[in-house]
Design a protein around this motif. Structure first.
Motif, mmCIF file in Angstrom:
data_model
loop_
_atom_site.group_PDB
_atom_site.id
_atom_site.type_symbol
_atom_site.label_atom_id
_atom_site.label_comp_id
_atom_site.label_asym_id
_atom_site.label_seq_id
_atom_site.Cartn_x
_atom_site.Cartn_y
_atom_site.Cartn_z
ATOM 1 N N PRO A 183 38.018 31.825 40.452
ATOM 2 C CA PRO A 183 38.944 32.842 40.951
ATOM 3 C C PRO A 183 39.894 33.341 39.864
ATOM 4 N N ASN A 184 39.967 34.683 39.762
ATOM 5 C CA ASN A 184 40.836 35.385 38.815
ATOM 6 C C ASN A 184 40.365 35.339 37.364
ATOM 7 N N ASP A 185 39.213 34.750 37.096
ATOM 8 C CA ASP A 185 38.641 34.858 35.755
ATOM 9 C C ASP A 185 38.352 36.323 35.445
ATOM 10 N N VAL A 186 38.424 36.674 34.174
ATOM 11 C CA VAL A 186 38.321 38.072 33.768
ATOM 12 C C VAL A 186 36.900 38.424 33.318
ATOM 13 N N VAL A 187 36.463 39.611 33.728
ATOM 14 C CA VAL A 187 35.218 40.224 33.273
ATOM 15 C C VAL A 187 35.569 41.563 32.632
ATOM 16 N N ILE A 188 35.063 41.800 31.424
ATOM 17 C CA ILE A 188 35.273 43.080 30.755
ATOM 18 C C ILE A 188 34.179 44.050 31.184
ATOM 19 N N ASN A 189 34.586 45.224 31.651
ATOM 20 C CA ASN A 189 33.689 46.277 32.088
ATOM 21 C C ASN A 189 33.931 47.512 31.216
ATOM 22 N N GLY A 220 36.716 37.451 40.933
ATOM 23 C CA GLY A 220 37.185 37.636 39.568
ATOM 24 C C GLY A 220 38.052 38.873 39.425
ATOM 25 N N THR A 221 38.512 39.105 38.200
ATOM 26 C CA THR A 221 39.334 40.266 37.881
ATOM 27 C C THR A 221 38.628 41.105 36.829
ATOM 28 N N VAL A 222 38.470 42.385 37.093
ATOM 29 C CA VAL A 222 37.832 43.296 36.148
ATOM 30 C C VAL A 222 38.886 43.933 35.256
ATOM 31 N N VAL A 223 38.644 43.894 33.956
ATOM 32 C CA VAL A 223 39.439 44.655 33.002
ATOM 33 C C VAL A 223 38.554 45.766 32.457
ATOM 34 N N ASP A 224 38.923 47.003 32.735
ATOM 35 C CA ASP A 224 38.155 48.160 32.293
ATOM 36 C C ASP A 224 38.557 48.569 30.881
ATOM 37 N N VAL A 225 37.568 48.723 30.028
ATOM 38 C CA VAL A 225 37.769 49.306 28.704
ATOM 39 C C VAL A 225 36.899 50.556 28.664
ATOM 40 N N MET A 227 42.992 51.153 28.772
ATOM 41 C CA MET A 227 42.485 49.932 29.385
ATOM 42 C C MET A 227 43.094 49.769 30.758
ATOM 43 N N ASN A 228 42.280 49.466 31.753
ATOM 44 C CA ASN A 228 42.768 49.337 33.115
ATOM 45 C C ASN A 228 42.371 47.993 33.681
ATOM 46 N N VAL A 229 43.320 47.332 34.324
ATOM 47 C CA VAL A 229 43.026 46.105 35.050
ATOM 48 C C VAL A 229 42.894 46.458 36.517
ATOM 49 N N ILE A 230 41.741 46.153 37.110
ATOM 50 C CA ILE A 230 41.514 46.424 38.526
ATOM 51 C C ILE A 230 41.963 45.208 39.316
ATOM 52 N N SER A 231 42.994 45.350 40.092
ATOM 53 C CA SER A 231 43.493 44.248 40.906
ATOM 54 C C SER A 231 42.760 44.223 42.241
ATOM 55 N N SER A 232 43.067 43.237 43.052
ATOM 56 C CA SER A 232 42.431 43.123 44.364
ATOM 57 C C SER A 232 42.802 44.303 45.239
ATOM 58 N N PHE A 233 41.937 44.628 46.208
ATOM 59 C CA PHE A 233 42.211 45.688 47.162
ATOM 60 C C PHE A 233 43.309 45.225 48.130
ATOM 61 N N THR A 234 44.022 46.168 48.729
ATOM 62 C CA THR A 234 45.130 45.825 49.614
ATOM 63 C C THR A 234 44.688 45.860 51.059
#
Length: 395
Positions: A142-148, A165-170, A1-8
């Protein structure tokens, strides 16, 4: 499982770099922020751009082929075109000087009869892509999670990033033909408390389908389940669009781009539960679907025999394409129930470039890792299949 954070990125007025993974490709862009960038929302400053497929005219100039000589198998477009009724309807379009119906009533009424979904549960978009973004704008803070569930359609992660939002990869199970990892999704939902879970059936880019049991297990979770059925017409399983009236956390998206061959018109639709669709209407742009797009979609639906005939041709050609690809020693095609075939073999970029030099365009992937080294080939006409197989066989 990966959490994709904001780009830098760096501060406004300085050079900055953005990186991200979109549509299976890692994107890296270096740019210089102007003083005006201080007005831009921070997460947009950090956003990597979406990379679309190139149109015929650009491909023609880039590779030196006439547009009509290009074998375009990179965007899952329908090579047979829409029913003849579409051209007839567009040629006699009434009142093009008047704004279109903001509720697309005629098309929704036709779709209600076609799908069995009540008129009140349907909404039309400028492609299903617009509805994905519209849904995000309605439900994502802002920062709500979406499962991808990668590898899958890149617009889910992209629109989540656009909306802060924040993507959590499964990741899907590569060893099991890219099936979703049910238990991992269940754990992710209870851990991250997402608002949205995106599922695609048949999935893009591999073409596997979601089982009824898998969908039911997802619907038991405390999350809005978005089922994208862009390619369902080519699958052996049934659509779940009528189930929206039974489940208050199910949303189903469909499109006219594939089976009806209206990709250039940009028209899609969604079935939403009543408790949610009222808010979707509030946020929707009033004239989002053009009069031409609605007329074209209605005209396409008026000839179901043509749509069924074209579907049959593409499904038959998909079987033939898969069979021919499996005979090439260095390639392994995955099973597909969509209008494309995912193939793993030699270096994907090299294969793509070799094909492009012969006027044949395909999609290649360098990421995520599960499809790194793959190309995706849209199902075309028999002569297009012959052309790509000939080049691949000669490599």
């Amino acid at each position: 499982m990966n959490v994709i954070s904001s780009f830098t990125s760096r501060a406004a007025g300085a050079s900055f770099m953005t990186t991200g993974t979109l549509r299976g490709q890692k994107i890296c862009r270096t740019a210089t922020a102007s003083s005006n960038s201080r007005y831009v929302r921070k997460h947009i400053l950090e956003l990597a751009p979406y990379t679309p497929i190139l149109p015929f005219e650009v491909l023609s100039e880039k590779f030196g082929f006439l547009p009509e000589d290009i074998v375009k198998l990179d965007a899952n477009e329908n090579p047979y075109g829409p029913p003849p009724e579409v051209a007839e309807a567009l040629s006699s379009l009434k009142f093009p000087h008047v704004y279109p119906d903001p509720e697309s009533r005629q098309l929704r009424q036709t779709l209600a009869k076609e799908t069995g979904v009540p008129f009140e549960n349907l909404i039309i978009g400028c492609g299903a892509d617009e509805l994905i973004d519209l849904l995000m704008r309605v439900v994502i803070d802002p920062n709500d999670v979406v499962i991808n569930t990668p590898p899958t359609f890149g617009m889910y992660a992209f629109d989540c990033a656009v909306n802060g939002g924040t993507v959590v990869d499964v990741p899907r199970c590569n060893a099991d033909g890219f099936k979703i990892d049910v238990e991992a999704i269940q754990r992710a939902v209870y851990k991250h408390k997402p608002k949205l879970l995106f599922l695609t059936s048949p999935n893009n880019p591999d073409g596997c389908v979601l089982s009824d049991r898998e969908l039911l297990l997802m619907l038991e979770l405390p999350v809005l389940v978005v089922l994208d059925e862009a390619y369902i017409e080519f699958a052996s399983c049934k659509s779940h669009i009528a189930d929206v009236v039974k489940y208050d956390n199910l949303i189903v998206l469909r499109t006219f781009s594939k089976c009806a061959a209206l990709a250039g018109m940009r028209v899609g639709y969604g079935a939403f539960p009543k408790g949610l669709i009222d808010y979707i209407w509030r946020a929707k742009q009033p004239y989002n679907v053009s009069a031409a797009a609605e007329v074209a979609a209605c005209a396409a639906l008026s000839n179901p025999e043509y749509l069924q005939e074209v579907k049959g041709k593409l499904v038959q050609e998909r079987t033939r394409l898969h069979s021919l690809l499996s005979r090439i020693s260095y390639l392994k095609p995955y099973p597909s129930e969509a209008n494309f075939v995912l193939v793993i073999g030699r270096d994907a970029l090299q294969l793509k470039e070799k094909l492009a030099k012969n006027g044949i365009m395909v999609r290649h992937y360098s990421s995520p890792e599960s499809i790194s080294g793959c190309i995706r080939i849209s199902v075309g006409r028999p002569e297009q299949t012959d052309a790509i197989v000939a080049v691949l066989s000669a490599i």
